[in-house]
Design an enzyme around this catalytic site. Structure first.
Site, PDB file in Angstrom:
ATOM      1  N   ASP A 148       2.891  -3.728  -7.434  1.00 60.08           N
ATOM      2  CA  ASP A 148       3.632  -4.457  -6.394  1.00 60.08           C
ATOM      3  C   ASP A 148       4.980  -3.805  -6.130  1.00 60.08           C
ATOM      4  O   ASP A 148       5.406  -3.667  -4.973  1.00 60.08           O
ATOM      5  CB  ASP A 148       3.832  -5.910  -6.818  1.00 60.08           C
ATOM      6  CG  ASP A 148       2.539  -6.704  -6.834  1.00 60.08           C
ATOM      7  OD1 ASP A 148       1.520  -6.199  -6.308  1.00 60.08           O
ATOM      8  OD2 ASP A 148       2.541  -7.821  -7.389  1.00 60.08           O
ATOM      9  N   GLU A 152      -3.278  -1.552   0.080  1.00 60.21           N
ATOM     10  CA  GLU A 152      -2.321  -0.454  -0.048  1.00 60.21           C
ATOM     11  C   GLU A 152      -2.226   0.362   1.238  1.00 60.21           C
ATOM     12  O   GLU A 152      -1.752   1.497   1.230  1.00 60.21           O
ATOM     13  CB  GLU A 152      -2.712   0.462  -1.213  1.00 60.21           C
ATOM     14  CG  GLU A 152      -4.012   1.204  -1.047  1.00 60.21           C
ATOM     15  CD  GLU A 152      -5.209   0.437  -1.586  1.00 60.21           C
ATOM     16  OE1 GLU A 152      -6.220   1.091  -1.886  1.00 60.21           O
ATOM     17  OE2 GLU A 152      -5.140  -0.804  -1.709  1.00 60.21           O
TER      18      GLU A 152
END
Length: 320
Positions: free
Chosen positions: A194, A221
Site C-alpha cells: 500500500d 496496481e
C-alpha cells in the site's frame, strides 16, 4: 440624460455577465463589453464586430462539430423565441488551457415598444462549481492513494474527449502497471505494498497539472494518465519521465527479475477524437500496448498512434 441609449449601454458594460441581445431570427443586435472582452481573450473575436452575426447559427455550427452545449443552446433559444418556454438556462464547462471555468447561459424575452428581442446572458459560476467539486471529491477519490478513482476518471475522460472532439485537439492516454507487484506484496506484505502505491501516486500527481490532464488509480496496481490537447509525442516524453521518476524512488524489490527496485510499464496512445470513435477504444488500445510493454521485458513504455480504421487492436499494434 439618464434615459439615453448611451447611458443604458454603459450600464450594461459594467455588468460581469456576458450579454447579447438577439432578434427573432437569432441575429445579434447588441453585445456588452464583457461579451466582446471574453471573445477577444479566447480568440473568438469577430473582425467586424458581433452585430448582425446569427447566434443561432453559431450554436448550430458548434453542434455539428460535436459540441453538446451548442446543440442544447440552439434548441433552448429557439424554444424561447417560439414562445414554448418563457426562459431557458443551461450550465456548461468552458475550460481554458490553464483554468477551469463554468458558465450558466440564460435566455429571456425583452419587449421594446412593439418589438420583442431576446437577452442571452452567460454568467461565470466557476466559484460555485469548484465548491461543488470539492464536496464531490470525497466520492471521486481513491481511499488508498488519495488520487482520483476509476469512477471519476470515467466521467472526466468522457468530458475531455468531447471537448477535444469539438475543438479538434489531440488527446493522449497512458495505462500504467507496477511491474511484478504481486511478488512485491508476497515478499513485503500488503502494508508495504500500500505504501508503495501511495508513493507512485504522489509522483504521478506531478504530471497532470493542467485542467485537461488527469491521473487516477485505474484498479489494483494499475494507474492511468490522461493528457488533453497533447500530441502522442508530447505524452510519450512525459510518461517516460514519469517511468524514470518511479525507478528513481529506489524502492527495493528483491523478487523482481526486471530490476532491483520497483518499476512500471506503460502503454501510450493518442488520437484526435471523432464522433465515430468511442472513448473506451483508446483505453483498450493503450491496454494492448501495455501488454506488449510487459511482454517485451517491462520497465518500459510502448507508444503508438491509435489507428481508428485498424481491423483490430492487435493488428494495429503488429503493423505499427
Amino acid at each position: 440624460m439618464i434615459e439615453t441609449p448611451s447611458f443604458f449601454s454603459a450600464l450594461l458594460d459594467t455588468i460581469d455577465s456576458h450579454i447579447a441581445v438577439i432578434n427573432r431570427q437569432g441575429e445579434i443586435c447588441f453585445v456588452n463589453a464583457r461579451w466582446s472582452c471574453f471573445a477577444e481573450e479566447n480568440e473568438l473575436a469577430m473582425p467586424d464586430g458581433w452585430r448582425g452575426i446569427n447566434y443561432l447559427e453559431v450554436c448550430k455550427q458548434a453542434a455539428e462539430m460535436g459540441d453538446d452545449f451548442g446543440a442544447n443552446a440552439a434548441e433552448g433559444i429557439q424554444r424561447v423565441i417560439d414562445g414554448v418556454e418563457e426562459t431557458f438556462y443551461i450550465e456548461y464547462p468552458c475550460h481554458s488551457p490553464d483554468t477551469k471555468r463554468w458558465y450558466m447561459m440564460r435566455v429571456s424575452p425583452l419587449q421594446h415598444e412593439d418589438v420583442i428581442y431576446y437577452v442571452v446572458s452567460h454568467q461565470d459560476i466557476t466559484e460555485r462549481k469548484l465548491a461543488e467539486e470539492r464536496v464531490l471529491d470525497l466520492s471521486r477519490t481513491d481511499g488508498l492513494t488519495g488520487i482520483p478513482n476509476r469512477r471519476y476518471f470515467d466521467s472526466f475522460f468522457e468530458e475531455e474527449w468531447r471537448r477535444c472532439q469539438r475543438l479538434q485537439l489531440p488527446v493522449a492516454l497512458a495505462l500504467i502497471d507496477v511491474d511484478h507487484f504481486k511478488e512485491y506484496n508476497d515478499l513485503n506484505g500488503h502494508l508495504c505494498g500500500d505504501y508503495c502505491l501511495r508513493q507512485i501516486a504522489e509522483v504521478m500527481s506531478r504530471f497532470s497539472r493542467r485542467p485537461g490532464d488527469l491521473h487516477a488509480r485505474f484498479g489494483g496496481e494499475e494507474f492511468v494518465l490522461l493528457f488533453g490537447n497533447t500530441t502522442l509525442e508530447q505524452a510519450e516524453l512525459r510518461v517516460e519521465t514519469f517511468r524514470e521518476a518511479v525507478q528513481n524512488l529506489n524502492i527495493p524489490h528483491d523478487k523482481s527479475p526486471t530490476a532491483a527496485v520497483v518499476t512500471v510499464s506503460a502503454g501510450v496512445s493518442g488520437c484526435v477524437p471523432s464522433r465515430e470513435l468511442p472513448p473506451w477504444s483508446l483505453i483498450q488500445f493503450s491496454d494492448q500496448l501495455l501488454y506488449r510493454a510487459k511482454s517485451e521485458g517491462r520497465n518500459r513504455i510502448v507508444s503508438r498512434p491509435f489507428q481508428a480504421k485498424a481491423t483490430s487492436y492487435r493488428q494495429s499494434i503488429g503493423h505499427a
